[in-house]
Scaffold this motif. Structure first.
Motif, PDB file in Angstrom:
ATOM      1  N   LEU A  97       0.808  -1.273   0.006  1.00  0.00           N
ATOM      2  CA  LEU A  97       0.010  -0.070  -0.109  1.00  0.00           C
ATOM      3  C   LEU A  97       0.930   1.256  -0.056  1.00  0.00           C
ATOM      4  CD1 LEU A  97      -2.659   1.545  -0.026  1.00  0.00           C
ATOM      5  CD2 LEU A  97      -2.566   1.182   2.718  1.00  0.00           C
ATOM      6  N   TRP A  98       1.909   1.379   0.693  1.00  0.00           N
ATOM      7  CA  TRP A  98       3.045   2.368   0.796  1.00  0.00           C
ATOM      8  C   TRP A  98       3.429   2.646  -0.496  1.00  0.00           C
ATOM      9  CZ3 TRP A  98       0.106   3.228   4.170  1.00  0.00           C
ATOM     10  CH2 TRP A  98      -0.040   2.972   5.489  1.00  0.00           C
ATOM     11  N   LYS A  99       3.665   1.707  -1.271  1.00  0.00           N
ATOM     12  CA  LYS A  99       4.372   1.782  -2.593  1.00  0.00           C
ATOM     13  C   LYS A  99       3.251   2.491  -3.297  1.00  0.00           C
ATOM     14  CE  LYS A  99       6.415  -0.698  -6.682  1.00  0.00           C
ATOM     15  NZ  LYS A  99       6.696  -1.989  -6.986  1.00  0.00           N
ATOM     16  N   ASP A 100       1.962   1.755  -3.487  1.00  0.00           N
ATOM     17  CA  ASP A 100       0.807   2.449  -4.235  1.00  0.00           C
ATOM     18  C   ASP A 100       0.684   3.970  -4.061  1.00  0.00           C
ATOM     19  OD1 ASP A 100       0.636  -0.123  -5.368  1.00  0.00           O
ATOM     20  OD2 ASP A 100      -0.976  -0.604  -4.199  1.00  0.00           O
ATOM     21  N   LEU A 101       0.841   4.380  -2.672  1.00  0.00           N
ATOM     22  CA  LEU A 101       0.460   5.725  -2.371  1.00  0.00           C
ATOM     23  C   LEU A 101       1.614   6.812  -2.499  1.00  0.00           C
ATOM     24  CD1 LEU A 101      -1.590   5.010   1.001  1.00  0.00           C
ATOM     25  CD2 LEU A 101      -2.363   6.010  -1.195  1.00  0.00           C
ATOM     26  N   ASP A 102       2.752   6.038  -3.045  1.00  0.00           N
ATOM     27  CA  ASP A 102       3.915   6.898  -3.228  1.00  0.00           C
ATOM     28  C   ASP A 102       4.888   7.372  -1.927  1.00  0.00           C
ATOM     29  OD1 ASP A 102       4.361   6.825  -6.100  1.00  0.00           O
ATOM     30  OD2 ASP A 102       3.189   8.689  -6.420  1.00  0.00           O
ATOM     31  N   ILE A 103       4.721   6.563  -1.075  1.00  0.00           N
ATOM     32  CA  ILE A 103       5.159   6.559   0.307  1.00  0.00           C
ATOM     33  C   ILE A 103       6.681   6.547   0.243  1.00  0.00           C
ATOM     34  CG2 ILE A 103       5.372   6.121   2.808  1.00  0.00           C
ATOM     35  CD1 ILE A 103       2.719   7.333   1.627  1.00  0.00           C
ATOM     36  N   SER A 104       7.527   7.500   0.632  1.00  0.00           N
ATOM     37  CA  SER A 104       8.987   7.426   0.169  1.00  0.00           C
ATOM     38  C   SER A 104       9.803   7.072   1.683  1.00  0.00           C
ATOM     39  CB  SER A 104       9.582   8.655  -0.170  1.00  0.00           C
ATOM     40  OG  SER A 104       9.309   9.859   0.489  1.00  0.00           O
ATOM     41  N   TYR A 105       9.307   6.072   2.170  1.00  0.00           N
ATOM     42  CA  TYR A 105       9.939   6.048   3.809  1.00  0.00           C
ATOM     43  C   TYR A 105      11.360   5.469   3.310  1.00  0.00           C
ATOM     44  CZ  TYR A 105       9.047   1.009   2.657  1.00  0.00           C
ATOM     45  OH  TYR A 105       8.829  -0.199   2.010  1.00  0.00           O
ATOM     46  N   ASP A 106      12.285   5.846   4.336  1.00  0.00           N
ATOM     47  CA  ASP A 106      13.615   5.400   4.329  1.00  0.00           C
ATOM     48  C   ASP A 106      13.985   4.216   5.346  1.00  0.00           C
ATOM     49  OD1 ASP A 106      14.987   7.781   2.832  1.00  0.00           O
ATOM     50  OD2 ASP A 106      13.804   8.747   4.652  1.00  0.00           O
ATOM     51  N   LYS A 107      13.127   3.830   6.197  1.00  0.00           N
ATOM     52  CA  LYS A 107      13.345   2.726   7.124  1.00  0.00           C
ATOM     53  C   LYS A 107      12.070   2.037   7.590  1.00  0.00           C
ATOM     54  CE  LYS A 107      17.782   3.753   8.418  1.00  0.00           C
ATOM     55  NZ  LYS A 107      18.971   2.902   8.092  1.00  0.00           N
ATOM     56  N   PHE A 108      12.030   1.017   7.403  1.00  0.00           N
ATOM     57  CA  PHE A 108      10.597   0.309   7.652  1.00  0.00           C
ATOM     58  C   PHE A 108      11.090  -1.007   8.624  1.00  0.00           C
ATOM     59  CE2 PHE A 108       7.408  -2.879   7.461  1.00  0.00           C
ATOM     60  CZ  PHE A 108       6.204  -2.250   7.102  1.00  0.00           C
ATOM     61  N   ILE A 109      10.745  -0.766   9.969  1.00  0.00           N
ATOM     62  CA  ILE A 109      10.906  -1.590  10.945  1.00  0.00           C
ATOM     63  C   ILE A 109      10.118  -2.716  11.187  1.00  0.00           C
ATOM     64  CG2 ILE A 109      10.440   0.103  12.836  1.00  0.00           C
ATOM     65  CD1 ILE A 109      13.485  -2.362  12.864  1.00  0.00           C
ATOM     66  N   ARG A 110      10.410  -3.906  11.731  1.00  0.00           N
ATOM     67  CA  ARG A 110       9.247  -4.886  12.213  1.00  0.00           C
ATOM     68  C   ARG A 110       9.934  -5.171  13.594  1.00  0.00           C
ATOM     69  NH1 ARG A 110       8.477  -9.379   7.676  1.00  0.00           N
ATOM     70  NH2 ARG A 110       7.025 -10.079   9.413  1.00  0.00           N
ATOM     71  N   THR A 111       8.836  -5.481  14.452  1.00  0.00           N
ATOM     72  CA  THR A 111       9.264  -5.459  15.640  1.00  0.00           C
ATOM     73  C   THR A 111       9.718  -7.059  15.985  1.00  0.00           C
ATOM     74  OG1 THR A 111       6.942  -5.936  16.394  1.00  0.00           O
ATOM     75  CG2 THR A 111       7.816  -3.736  16.626  1.00  0.00           C
ATOM     76  N   THR A 112       9.442  -8.026  14.823  1.00  0.00           N
ATOM     77  CA  THR A 112       9.972  -9.186  14.683  1.00  0.00           C
ATOM     78  C   THR A 112      11.607  -9.295  14.375  1.00  0.00           C
ATOM     79  OG1 THR A 112       8.791  -9.558  12.789  1.00  0.00           O
ATOM     80  CG2 THR A 112       7.818 -10.375  14.691  1.00  0.00           C
ATOM     81  N   ASP A 113      12.050  -8.280  13.761  1.00  0.00           N
ATOM     82  CA  ASP A 113      13.342  -8.093  13.309  1.00  0.00           C
ATOM     83  C   ASP A 113      14.363  -8.422  14.455  1.00  0.00           C
ATOM     84  OD1 ASP A 113      12.476  -7.413  10.872  1.00  0.00           O
ATOM     85  OD2 ASP A 113      12.803  -5.083  11.040  1.00  0.00           O
ATOM     86  N   SER A 114      15.562  -9.114  14.218  1.00  0.00           N
ATOM     87  CA  SER A 114      16.552  -9.502  15.273  1.00  0.00           C
ATOM     88  C   SER A 114      16.935  -8.351  15.910  1.00  0.00           C
ATOM     89  CB  SER A 114      17.450 -10.256  14.687  1.00  0.00           C
ATOM     90  OG  SER A 114      18.195 -10.076  13.685  1.00  0.00           O
ATOM     91  N   LYS A 115      17.515  -7.138  14.945  1.00  0.00           N
ATOM     92  CA  LYS A 115      18.020  -5.992  15.391  1.00  0.00           C
ATOM     93  C   LYS A 115      17.059  -5.180  16.494  1.00  0.00           C
ATOM     94  CE  LYS A 115      16.923  -2.612  12.013  1.00  0.00           C
ATOM     95  NZ  LYS A 115      17.443  -1.661  11.105  1.00  0.00           N
ATOM     96  N   HIS A 116      15.726  -5.218  16.344  1.00  0.00           N
ATOM     97  CA  HIS A 116      14.831  -4.848  16.977  1.00  0.00           C
ATOM     98  C   HIS A 116      14.899  -5.394  18.496  1.00  0.00           C
ATOM     99  CE1 HIS A 116      11.170  -2.678  18.608  1.00  0.00           C
ATOM    100  NE2 HIS A 116      10.752  -3.787  18.841  1.00  0.00           N
ATOM    101  N   GLU A 117      14.804  -6.665  18.549  1.00  0.00           N
ATOM    102  CA  GLU A 117      14.894  -7.289  19.873  1.00  0.00           C
ATOM    103  C   GLU A 117      16.169  -6.980  20.598  1.00  0.00           C
ATOM    104  OE1 GLU A 117      14.604 -11.857  21.422  1.00  0.00           O
ATOM    105  OE2 GLU A 117      14.011 -11.722  19.367  1.00  0.00           O
TER     106      GLU A 117
END
Length: 597
Positions: free
Chosen positions: A131-151
């Motif tokens: 959806l962000w791609k369809d809405l032309d959202i130009s984010y730089d970082k997409f973090i998921r709380t299941t990412d190991s670096k987040h934990e």
């Protein structure tokens, strides 16, 4: 975080006070967990080490119990417009968004779909990215709380706060709403202990949880809010936050004993970390480089503190009270601003699946296009207040502003240029506007738009840019270059200069509206003969008059924004086509009869 916080509220003072006289709570001795970096100082510098002036902004991390909805899309569209404007100013922007993927509701949602939690999270997280791609959202970082670096970041942050003495253990017994993911006070429940939000019975639970000593930071938060009145915006929301703080802060639970789908407590693996010490840390873990051993110091040095947390007003308390206190405890700087925007309604009514009036962002984009969706919600909703969507108003606004005021102005000007000047500019735009106050009017409106963007008044910024289009159309109608071309001689020369002036106006509109409608702005620039590289390199400085040069060849004119037909127009058009076909058929039959005779 965003969706699950919609129904979460500050734990009710009547049932969460952890004072000994409350028999439902039994404090436990602390069990400290050593930091993975024991030699590191408790407090460290949080200054950004990035080159140039950085601007870090965030959306909430959206809860993946269900696909994205228009509320989360609205927040992200607004954040993207702010990010794009800051990039035009030359800032080093780090635009963070992502998904909050832990909790009991996630496990339940996955089970209901016959899936496992991680597969469910992968599916919904990807739906957000799509959806962000369809809405032309130009984010730089997409973090998921299941990412190991987040934990890793979460555990280190938890350990810092634990070492500070701000986390303790206590028993709690009460009525728990699974959907709200919080304990409820019996006084607020309906008949049969039903949750007033979800209308489902609450479960009786007794848990041993860990709590954060929020009450310890009562005075510090009061002082911080008084010293920095711009910390919470819009200003009327600051009053709400100050009222909450002055009303007395209560410690809150940061763990769950009965929820397996989450990050284990470092010093007690029988518990998992609850939302406050999980999802909120995504704002920092997102800054961490992709490395084998992420740590808090490296993440913080990559851009923290955030310049702006952009959130819905329903989660203001957690970002403006809980989060600052947590950061104080960990010895980290506070974000510079928390902005709580309003809610969206549809046809004047609150949206809900039970009412059958939900607004699906995917459907809107596929029906009307990205530019139309972005423009309507940023132009028609005063940023910070509640806003309403109606399809009729949506179509009317988009057609009037984008198709007519801006699109038609460009198209008819390019048409005249092609007919009379072989699509080539006769002079520089600076020369064409010499001694013409029209140029001064445009420059004033550009300054006005910039001021509104800087103040996060996105609707007013759109109005200022639209006014540039209005004065351009007025100038075009007043000068009537089509008539001047017919006169020939000096009149024709003046007409050719007028076209340069209008096209320079369209170029400036393209840059000034780029934060809101990036695709439309590119189509305008392309019509003016620019390459994609030239467009991508544009800055706010390009709104200054004088961009178009003599001899520059424009592209062949074609509409940059197609007018949207409403249902009434479509039906009328269908009836008209039917009548035409019927009339043609009748005439053909008559002709055949004559020929046969």
């Amino acid at each position: 975080m965003a969706a699950r916080m919609n129904t979460l509220s500050l734990l009710n003072p009547s049932h969460v006070s952890l004072r000994p006289r409350d028999s439902r709570f039994s404090p436990r001795p602390l069990r400290f967990y050593s930091s993975p970096n024991p030699n590191r100082r408790a407090l460290f510098c949080t200054c950004s080490t990035t080159n140039g002036e950085s601007f870090v902004l965030t959306t909430p991390l959206y809860y993946v119990n269900a696909p994205p909805h228009m509320g989360s899309a609205y927040t992200t569209i607004a954040a993207d417009a702010i990010a794009r404007f800051q990039r035009l100013l030359g800032k080093k922007v780090i635009f963070i968004t992502g998904t909050d993927e832990h909790g009991e509701k996630i496990a339940a949602a996955a089970m209901a779909q016959g899936s496992i939690p991680l597969d469910h999270c992968n599916l919904i997280s990807q739906a957000y990215k799509t959806l962000w791609k369809d809405l032309d959202i130009s984010y730089d970082k997409f973090i998921r709380t299941t990412d190991s670096k987040h934990e890793a970041i979460v555990k280190e942050f938890y350990s810092r706060v634990l070492a500070k003495g701000d986390i303790y253990q206590a028993d709690y017994e009460g009525l728990y709403c699974v959907n709200c993911e919080e304990y409820k006070d019996e006084k607020e429940l309906l008949e049969n202990n039903c949750c007033p939000v979800h209308l489902k019975p609450c479960d009786s639970r007794k848990e041993e949880n860990y709590f954060f000593a929020l009450s310890k930071y009562q005075k510090s938060l009061e002082e911080a809010l008084n010293k920095n009145p711009n910390f919470v915006q819009p200003s009327f929301r600051l009053n709400e936050v100050q009222s909450w703080v002055k009303g007395g802060l209560r410690d809150f639970s940061i763990s769950r004993a009965s929820v397996d789908w989450g990050i284990p407590i470092p010093n007690d693996r029988s518990q998992t970390i609850y939302v406050w010490f999980d999802a909120l840390l995504g704002y920092i873990s997102a800054l961490s480089d992709e490395q084998e051993q992420p740590d808090l110091l490296n993440a913080v040095s990559s851009g923290w503190p955030a310049a702006l947390h952009l959130i819905g007003k329903d989660i203001l308390r957690f970002h403006a009270v809980y989060w600052p206190a947590m950061l104080m405890s960990a010895g980290l700087s506070l974000p510079k601003m928390v902005f709580g925007h309003g809610f969206l309604t549809k046809d004047g009514m609150k949206m809900g699946k039970s009412l059958g009036n939900t607004l699906e962002p995917n459907e809107l984009v596929h029906r009307f296009g990205t530019d139309a969706v972005r423009y309507f919600f940023l132009r028609e909703v005063e940023f910070g207040s509640d806003g309403d969507y109606s399809e009729e108003r949506f179509i009317n606004i988009v057609n009037a502003h984008l198709a007519n005021t801006i699109g038609n102005l460009l198209n008819r000007t390019l048409g005249l240029l092609k007919k009379n000047c072989q699509s080539t500019l006769v002079v520089d735009s600076t020369t064409a506007a010499e001694g013409n106050e029209f140029k001064d009017n445009v420059e004033k409106l550009v300054d006005k738009a910039r001021m509104h963007y800087e103040n996060l008044s996105l609707s007013s910024a759109c109005e200022a840019v639209l006014e540039i289009g209005n004065v351009g159309n007025f100038y075009m109608d007043e000068r009537a270059p089509w008539s001047l071309f017919k006169q020939g001689g000096t009149a024709s020369e003046a007409a050719a200069k007028d076209l340069v002036i209008i096209l320079e106006t369209a170029r400036i509109i393209a840059i000034a509206l780029l934060p809101v409608t990036p695709s439309l702005s590119w189509r305008i620039y392309e019509q003016l003969g620019y390459s994609r590289d030239q467009f991508d390199a544009a800055t706010w400085g390009d709104t200054k008059w004088g961009g178009l040069k003599g001899g520059q060849v424009m592209a062949q004119p074609k509409p940059v924004f197609a007018r949207i037909e409403n249902q009434t127009e479509a039906v009328d058009k269908g009836v008209a086509v039917g009548k035409t076909m019927k009339s043609k058929g009748k005439k053909m039959k008559q002709a055949q009869q004559v020929a046969g005779a």
